[in-house]
Write an enzyme that holds these catalytic residues in place. Sequence first.
Site, PDB file in Angstrom:
ATOM      1  N   ARG A  72      65.256  44.596  85.880  1.00 59.33           N
ATOM      2  CA  ARG A  72      65.522  43.390  85.065  1.00 59.33           C
ATOM      3  C   ARG A  72      64.895  43.454  83.678  1.00 59.33           C
ATOM      4  O   ARG A  72      64.716  42.420  83.022  1.00 59.33           O
ATOM      5  CB  ARG A  72      65.069  42.128  85.798  1.00 59.33           C
ATOM      6  N   LYS A  98      71.177  45.725  69.892  1.00 60.18           N
ATOM      7  CA  LYS A  98      72.463  45.858  70.572  1.00 60.18           C
ATOM      8  C   LYS A  98      72.460  47.148  71.393  1.00 60.18           C
ATOM      9  O   LYS A  98      72.179  48.228  70.857  1.00 60.18           O
ATOM     10  CB  LYS A  98      73.608  45.907  69.562  1.00 60.18           C
ATOM     11  N   GLU A 153      77.620  53.597  56.845  1.00 55.93           N
ATOM     12  CA  GLU A 153      76.891  52.386  57.225  1.00 55.93           C
ATOM     13  C   GLU A 153      75.930  51.947  56.115  1.00 55.93           C
ATOM     14  O   GLU A 153      75.718  50.756  55.899  1.00 55.93           O
ATOM     15  CB  GLU A 153      76.131  52.600  58.531  1.00 55.93           C
ATOM     16  N   LYS A 160      69.319  44.700  57.335  1.00 52.96           N
ATOM     17  CA  LYS A 160      69.727  44.408  58.715  1.00 52.96           C
ATOM     18  C   LYS A 160      68.698  43.518  59.398  1.00 52.96           C
ATOM     19  O   LYS A 160      69.056  42.599  60.143  1.00 52.96           O
ATOM     20  CB  LYS A 160      69.929  45.688  59.513  1.00 52.96           C
ATOM     21  N   GLU A 189      74.344  37.384  67.424  1.00 55.05           N
ATOM     22  CA  GLU A 189      75.639  37.407  66.757  1.00 55.05           C
ATOM     23  C   GLU A 189      76.474  36.171  67.052  1.00 55.05           C
ATOM     24  O   GLU A 189      77.660  36.245  67.347  1.00 55.05           O
ATOM     25  CB  GLU A 189      76.430  38.674  67.146  1.00 55.05           C
ATOM     26  N   ARG A 199      75.336  37.181  61.772  1.00 55.74           N
ATOM     27  CA  ARG A 199      75.174  38.598  62.093  1.00 55.74           C
ATOM     28  C   ARG A 199      76.511  39.340  62.124  1.00 55.74           C
ATOM     29  O   ARG A 199      76.557  40.557  61.928  1.00 55.74           O
ATOM     30  CB  ARG A 199      74.445  38.763  63.433  1.00 55.74           C
ATOM     31  N   ASN A 256      79.636  43.660  60.793  1.00 57.73           N
ATOM     32  CA  ASN A 256      80.803  44.338  61.353  1.00 57.73           C
ATOM     33  C   ASN A 256      81.886  44.624  60.315  1.00 57.73           C
ATOM     34  O   ASN A 256      83.042  44.880  60.687  1.00 57.73           O
ATOM     35  CB  ASN A 256      81.394  43.502  62.494  1.00 57.73           C
ATOM     36  N   HIS A 282      84.453  47.250  61.070  1.00 54.12           N
ATOM     37  CA  HIS A 282      84.261  47.743  62.428  1.00 54.12           C
ATOM     38  C   HIS A 282      85.423  47.445  63.371  1.00 54.12           C
ATOM     39  O   HIS A 282      85.702  48.238  64.272  1.00 54.12           O
ATOM     40  CB  HIS A 282      82.959  47.187  63.006  1.00 54.12           C
ATOM     41  N   HIS A 310      86.808  50.480  65.199  1.00 54.28           N
ATOM     42  CA  HIS A 310      86.784  50.626  66.657  1.00 54.28           C
ATOM     43  C   HIS A 310      88.179  50.916  67.203  1.00 54.28           C
ATOM     44  O   HIS A 310      88.328  51.663  68.180  1.00 54.28           O
ATOM     45  CB  HIS A 310      86.218  49.369  67.306  1.00 54.28           C
ATOM     46  N   HIS A 328      81.876  57.557  64.319  1.00 53.73           N
ATOM     47  CA  HIS A 328      81.873  56.112  64.091  1.00 53.73           C
ATOM     48  C   HIS A 328      81.887  55.783  62.597  1.00 53.73           C
ATOM     49  O   HIS A 328      82.674  54.941  62.138  1.00 53.73           O
ATOM     50  CB  HIS A 328      80.635  55.498  64.757  1.00 53.73           C
TER      51      HIS A 328
END
Length: 374
Positions: free
Chosen positions: A127, A149, A191, A233, A243, A247, A251, A254, A258, A271
């Site tokens: 956990r 993330k 990026e 960031k 997000e 936030r 992206n 992105h 993606h 990427h």
Amino acid sequence: MGCPVSVIMHTVHVDLAERSYPVYIGRDLFSDPQLLRQHVRGREVAIVSNVTVAPLYVPRLRAALGDGGRVTEIILPDGEQHKTLASFEHILERLLADRHSRSTTLIAVGGGVVGDITGFAAACYQRGVEFIQVPTTLLAQVDSSVGGKTAVNHALGKNMIGAFHQPRAVFIDTNSLHTLPARELSAGLAEVIKYGLICDADFYAWLLEAMPRLLGRDDSALAEAIERSCALKAQVVAADEREGGVRAILNLGHTFGHAIETAQGYGSWLHGEAVAVGMLLALRLSVARGWIAEDEVSRLAALLREARLPLDIPAGMTPAMFIDLMGRDKKVVDGRMRLVLLREIGDACIVDDVTGEELEGLLGAAQARAASPC
């Protein structure tokens, strides 16, 4: 001959109350036992890396950790195609087999794939256990290692299975960039460019001048670019950790990117390469809405070309393919696709009212440019 002396050039603090942590940027940080040990609370450590990176850095990390505890090495295959539930499960199996407790610390050593999988495993094992990010690619250093993330990919979408789980610390050693393949350096620069576009026009202007030094792997220029990217960031993450709002500006490009990665097969396009094309598409859509001038698209295209990044969508990708894959993206909320556009350089906004006609026109023109021999 003695061990190299670490040099911390910058420290960025990610301010998240009790989950706050430092991002160290410097040289020879991997070899500094004092710096590393202050962030490892227990006596159990699992180092997760891949077959390419492990021989370069894992022995130095083990030496820095010393002989006072128990260390498990978990070495994964290299490549985005291995960012899977199978790799995630392999990490958990090793932790269980070696009887790691809740006080263990995972250390991710590698690029974004290793960092994301390790962070997801740390979020789930018993956990939640602590982990440290040691990113060795520029893209991971300025993006995935900061912000918490964590995820793995699925055949139907990138990063669709994961959790938010902040690291205890991030160690960015600029020396690792001197052994980075040129293509991966360029992918990371995509990026870096993104941060200037979304929230810092002065940084973007600096990048327009500094790109030759960055491509030449000048240590001071790289450290400056990494520090400014991480600081930007950190500000965004501190304002919106999960997000729910601002936030999402991180992206930019992105959702388009993606779709490219998913359609082409993970690992075919890096990427950052896919994001570069996605950012150009986002700027073209911003132009179509009358928000920025056409010459900003030309300026970004010239900068991406100088950074040795692609400008066109993959041959054969149709508007219908894009729209289908974009509709499955995790950034779709209540059936509405959210995209990041620019009001001006350094001022990003999140929109959810882009029509199918707008997308078809944008992507149809992109398809025609990709098919053109010129």
